[in-house]
Design an enzyme around this catalytic site. Structure first.
Site, short mmCIF file in Angstrom:
data_model
loop_
_atom_site.label_atom_id
_atom_site.label_comp_id
_atom_site.label_asym_id
_atom_site.label_seq_id
_atom_site.Cartn_x
_atom_site.Cartn_y
_atom_site.Cartn_z
N LYS A 1 0.83 -1.21 0.00
CA LYS A 1 0.00 0.00 0.00
C LYS A 1 0.87 1.26 0.00
O LYS A 1 2.09 1.19 0.22
CB LYS A 1 -0.93 -0.04 1.22
CG LYS A 1 -1.91 -1.24 1.20
CD LYS A 1 -2.83 -1.21 2.42
CE LYS A 1 -3.81 -2.38 2.39
NZ LYS A 1 -4.77 -2.32 3.51
N TYR B 1 -12.74 -2.85 -2.31
CA TYR B 1 -13.16 -2.79 -0.91
C TYR B 1 -14.69 -2.66 -0.78
O TYR B 1 -15.18 -2.15 0.24
CB TYR B 1 -12.45 -1.66 -0.18
CG TYR B 1 -11.01 -2.00 0.17
CD1 TYR B 1 -10.68 -3.24 0.71
CD2 TYR B 1 -9.97 -1.09 -0.04
CE1 TYR B 1 -9.37 -3.57 1.03
CE2 TYR B 1 -8.66 -1.41 0.28
CZ TYR B 1 -8.37 -2.65 0.82
OH TYR B 1 -7.07 -2.97 1.14
N PHE C 1 -15.32 3.98 7.93
CA PHE C 1 -13.97 4.31 7.46
C PHE C 1 -13.77 4.04 5.96
O PHE C 1 -12.66 4.13 5.46
CB PHE C 1 -12.92 3.57 8.29
CG PHE C 1 -13.11 2.07 8.33
CD1 PHE C 1 -12.67 1.25 7.30
CD2 PHE C 1 -13.74 1.48 9.42
CE1 PHE C 1 -12.84 -0.12 7.34
CE2 PHE C 1 -13.93 0.10 9.46
CZ PHE C 1 -13.48 -0.70 8.41
N ARG D 1 -0.92 -14.69 3.86
CA ARG D 1 -1.75 -14.08 4.92
C ARG D 1 -1.07 -14.23 6.29
O ARG D 1 -1.13 -13.33 7.12
CB ARG D 1 -3.14 -14.74 4.95
CG ARG D 1 -4.01 -14.40 3.76
CD ARG D 1 -4.57 -13.00 3.80
NE ARG D 1 -5.54 -12.79 4.85
CZ ARG D 1 -6.33 -11.72 4.94
NH1 ARG D 1 -6.25 -10.75 4.03
NH2 ARG D 1 -7.20 -11.60 5.92
N THR E 1 -5.23 -7.58 10.57
CA THR E 1 -5.59 -6.29 9.95
C THR E 1 -5.06 -5.11 10.76
O THR E 1 -4.52 -4.15 10.21
CB THR E 1 -7.13 -6.19 9.83
OG1 THR E 1 -7.62 -7.34 9.13
CG2 THR E 1 -7.55 -4.92 9.11
N ARG F 1 2.78 -6.57 8.90
CA ARG F 1 1.99 -5.47 9.47
C ARG F 1 2.50 -5.07 10.85
O ARG F 1 2.50 -3.89 11.20
CB ARG F 1 0.50 -5.84 9.51
CG ARG F 1 -0.14 -5.71 8.12
CD ARG F 1 -1.54 -6.24 8.11
NE ARG F 1 -2.25 -5.92 6.88
CZ ARG F 1 -3.39 -6.48 6.52
NH1 ARG F 1 -3.96 -7.39 7.30
NH2 ARG F 1 -3.99 -6.13 5.39
N ASN G 1 -1.89 -0.03 7.17
CA ASN G 1 -1.35 -1.35 7.53
C ASN G 1 -0.52 -2.01 6.43
O ASN G 1 -0.40 -3.23 6.37
CB ASN G 1 -2.47 -2.27 8.03
CG ASN G 1 -3.49 -2.58 6.96
OD1 ASN G 1 -3.36 -2.12 5.82
ND2 ASN G 1 -4.49 -3.35 7.30
N HIS H 1 -1.83 -5.48 1.40
CA HIS H 1 -3.04 -6.28 1.18
C HIS H 1 -2.64 -7.63 0.62
O HIS H 1 -1.70 -7.72 -0.16
CB HIS H 1 -3.97 -5.59 0.16
CG HIS H 1 -5.03 -6.52 -0.35
ND1 HIS H 1 -6.19 -6.78 0.36
CD2 HIS H 1 -5.07 -7.31 -1.46
CE1 HIS H 1 -6.90 -7.67 -0.31
NE2 HIS H 1 -6.26 -8.01 -1.41
N GLU I 1 -9.06 -10.92 -7.78
CA GLU I 1 -8.13 -9.79 -7.57
C GLU I 1 -6.98 -9.80 -8.59
O GLU I 1 -6.53 -8.74 -9.02
CB GLU I 1 -7.60 -9.83 -6.13
CG GLU I 1 -8.71 -9.52 -5.12
CD GLU I 1 -8.30 -9.66 -3.67
OE1 GLU I 1 -7.13 -9.99 -3.38
OE2 GLU I 1 -9.17 -9.44 -2.80
P1 IDP Z 1 -7.69 -7.36 5.53
O1 IDP Z 1 -7.00 -6.28 4.72
O2 IDP Z 1 -6.86 -7.79 6.71
O3 IDP Z 1 -8.17 -8.52 4.68
P2 IDP Z 1 -10.43 -6.21 5.66
O4 IDP Z 1 -11.39 -6.41 6.78
O5 IDP Z 1 -10.75 -6.80 4.33
O6 IDP Z 1 -8.99 -6.71 6.21
O7 IDP Z 1 -10.24 -4.63 5.52
C1 IDP Z 1 -9.64 -4.10 4.37
C2 IDP Z 1 -8.81 -2.89 4.75
O8 IDP Z 1 -9.65 -1.87 5.31
C3 IDP Z 1 -7.77 -3.16 5.83
O9 IDP Z 1 -6.58 -3.74 5.34
C4 IDP Z 1 -7.53 -1.78 6.39
O10 IDP Z 1 -6.65 -1.04 5.58
C5 IDP Z 1 -8.91 -1.16 6.31
N1 IDP Z 1 -9.59 -1.28 7.63
C6 IDP Z 1 -10.15 -2.39 8.17
N2 IDP Z 1 -10.66 -2.13 9.38
C7 IDP Z 1 -10.43 -0.81 9.62
C8 IDP Z 1 -10.72 0.07 10.74
O11 IDP Z 1 -11.30 -0.32 11.74
N3 IDP Z 1 -10.30 1.37 10.59
C9 IDP Z 1 -9.65 1.83 9.48
N4 IDP Z 1 -9.36 1.04 8.43
C10 IDP Z 1 -9.73 -0.27 8.50
#
Ligand code: IDP
Length: 132
Positions: free
Chosen positions: A9, A49, A57, A85, A91, A102, A112, A115, A126
């Site tokens: 990212k 997303y 968010f 993963r 996350t 991360r 973070n 992805h 994807e």
């Molecule tokens: P992942 O990336 O670990 O698969 P997902 O739930 O698919 O997790 O969320 C996608 C992305 O959305 C995360 O990588 C993160 O950048 C963002 N995200 C997820 N939860 C939050 C939050 O609570 N606050 C801000 N950003 C979030």
């Protein structure tokens, strides 16, 4: 052999962690099948997303993802999806296990670093989304 889609990212690129992150995957035995640096289109990120559309968010995540260049990769290895993963971690970087990408390079959920596809169906979609 299993292919998976990884995106370093904008925060990963900004902190010049690209080389170190790629080195981790190479040391773990992954083959880099394709790789490119690009600035993502807003529409592509919104699609990527879409499962977060109702979250407060969502806009923040979309703007973050288009805030600078990212590095997209197709990585291949046996059990590649689960393996990446595991290396990526939770996350929320504050909850990610020590030694995960991360935990080592991330700060908060909204920043973070990386992805990675979370299942074979997602990987297939994807890879098409980011490499056509
Ligand atoms: P992942 O990336 O670990 O698969 P997902 O739930 O698919 O997790 O969320 C996608 C992305 O959305 C995360 O990588 C993160 O950048 C963002 N995200 C997820 N939860 C939050 C939050 O609570 N606050 C801000 N950003 C979030």
């Amino acid at each position: 052999m299993e292919e998976t889609l990884v995106i370093i990212k904008p925060d990963g690129v900004r902190q010049k962690a690209v080389g170190e992150i790629i080195a981790r995957f190479e040391r773990r035995g992954f083959e880099i099948k394709a790789m490119k640096q690009t600035v993502l289109e807003e529409a592509v990120v919104m699609e990527h997303y879409a499962h977060l559309k109702e979250k407060p968010f969502f806009r923040e995540v979309v703007y973050f993802m288009i805030s600078g260049p990212v590095v997209c990769m197709i990585l291949e290895a046996e059990h590649g999806i689960a393996s990446v993963r595991q290396m990526v971690g939770a996350t929320n970087p504050q909850e990610a296990l020590p030694g995960t990408i991360r935990a080592d390079y991330g700060f908060i959920s909204g920043s973070n670093v990386i992805h990675a596809s979370d299942c074979p169906e997602a990987a297939e979609i994807e890879i098409k989304r980011f490499f056509g």
